[in-house]
Design an enzyme around this catalytic site. Sequence first.
Site: not given
Length: 695
Positions: A144, A153
Amino acid sequence: MKVFCGRANPTTGSVEWLEEDEHYDYHQEIARSSYADMLHDKDRNMKYYQGIRAAVSRVKDRGQKALVLDIGTGTGLLSMMAVTAGADFCYAIEVFKPMADAAVKIVEKNGFSDKIKVINKHSTEVTVGPDGDMPCRANILITELFDTELIGEGALPSYEHAHRHLVQANCEAVPHRATVYAQLVESRRMWSWNKLFPIRVQTSRGERVIIPPLELERCPGAPSVCDIQLNQVSPADFTILSDVLPMFSVDFSKQVSSSAACHSRQFEPLVSGRAQVVLSWWDIEMDPEGKIKCTMAPSWAHSDPEELQWRDHWMQCVYFLPQEEPVVQGLALCLVAYHDDYCVWYSLQKTSPEKNGRVHPVRPVCDCQAHLLWNRPRFGEINDRNRTDQYIQALRTVLKPDSVCLCVSDGSLLSMLAYHLGVEQVFTIENSAVSHRLMKKIFKANHLEDKINIIEKRPELLTPADLEGKKVSLLLGEPFFTTSLLPWHNLYFWYVRTAVDQHLGPGAVVMPQAASLHVVVVEFRDLWRIRSPCGDCEGFDVHIMDDMIKRALDFRESKEAEPHPLWEYPCSSLSEPQQILTFDFRQPVPLQPIHAEGTIELRRCGRSHGAVLWMEYHLTADSTVSTGLLKSAEDEGDCCWNPHCKQAVYFFNTTLDPRAPPGSSQTVTYTVEFHPHTGDITMDFTLSDALDSGC
């Protein structure tokens, strides 16, 4: 151990050295994280659990041991799901040490310590082998690593490394695939967040028009994504020009590349218009067949709008085209998505890049200075015609032909308005190199470079020579300063007014003449979830995470308000708005604190999630600009907030637990104090229970 940290004070403008606990940054990161929001994301958690069960079953059906690599484990939730689903062992990687320590405790409390190993490293530092962190490669990859932009990210580099070094070829992956979607729209409102519109000013000499410099017109804008709660943008604020287009997909079960790439989709515009903005979102499929899907689609593109999951850790993206382009209904065009390892951007072309032989451009970067100085809400604020008219009308009441005007706000157009309305001389303080360069360009584009004097120095260093020996008769501010985070940080204007007091002439006018701090108690539709304890998540005990967040909040922020753009987060007022502090800019900053305490009556039933605070600036006795509520709440209490400003939210921790009863509070008591020495505003709010609320 204590450490000294230097910080610029946004209210006073001074640099302060503060003694902090050595772990203060950890506490701050935890307190402001989205961990609670993710744990409350029922749709996400349920879909991950379904995908993990299916992946473990596929591996077991092949007669293999299920060895799981969980990158970015956080609380360890997904690893615990995997073990519960039958995985033989999990390697849970978490780079943030406080989070890794919490994961170890959570795993132990849930009885999985013998099957889950938490590794406190970045995944690219994990080793495989007899003496490594993992004895062998995993055959199930769970991650995730996604943000609103999907790849912001570092998901692509992490996947690329994992496939090369940490997992077996043809491993199972949860999620299995991600797809990025885009939709082309025309939107004056969203376009106003990226470009400077002409401003028309009626003067005694006829109409004057403030225009943007050519560099700003041509600038591609800021490279960072604009992520918002797109469902809160009214359908009346944009016109859809294209169908929803699947732009590109990433198969996480195969080798992933973080190299730059471009993907084009041909389409025919649904209507004619001006292409300005690309709205974008993504979905993830947890299984190879695509039966288990978690989507970020906004309501109009969602397969089942009634089942729309609210979440704040994943939203939707707004991308601005480098220039607006006219499109004709039915005339085919190509929308092109580019990405590198961390960013996505878009362009509109007549033919596909493969056919025209163009090399895809590098990531757009602002070269006009405006997008470095003004964020998206600030662009919107400057382009707000009603707001500008309010300042113009206020200026007309205070200006005189012989006025000597000093403007103090970062990158403000007030100085140009004052000049066009007929003052004798205008000075503006721009104490940063970026604001100085930008205002110089804007003045030049409007042939005002020799009409308005830019002073590039801090206000307290101002000398009579800087003002050509003249006394200031009109001190102007919006106020707006780029360093401000909370609404009252713009009280820096008051400190500037105090610093230049010696340069003000007799009877000098200060605009705004005063400010006031206001408060209303609200019930949020969803925002409360980001600060709410979770307790159990999909059957796993995560109280340790709740406790860690609470300790982090108690460390600093439990008595602090935090900034949020509340136009994106619907709420209902439970009280009438109330003025609690006033600040008289006609006088210097006082030496003694300004204190207020009192009671707020709750007039509507509901769960009191918190108090919202904002500033109002009184330009003159008859003209006020609000940074918070724009009008009185409707009968149901629905609030309408200024869309260009963030408001301050003080959460009531006692009401954030959804398992707690709504309570019977009828009043909120408060204590608020402004500290002139530091510029801080401290506050405390307490819910008072009543014997019979009538709710």
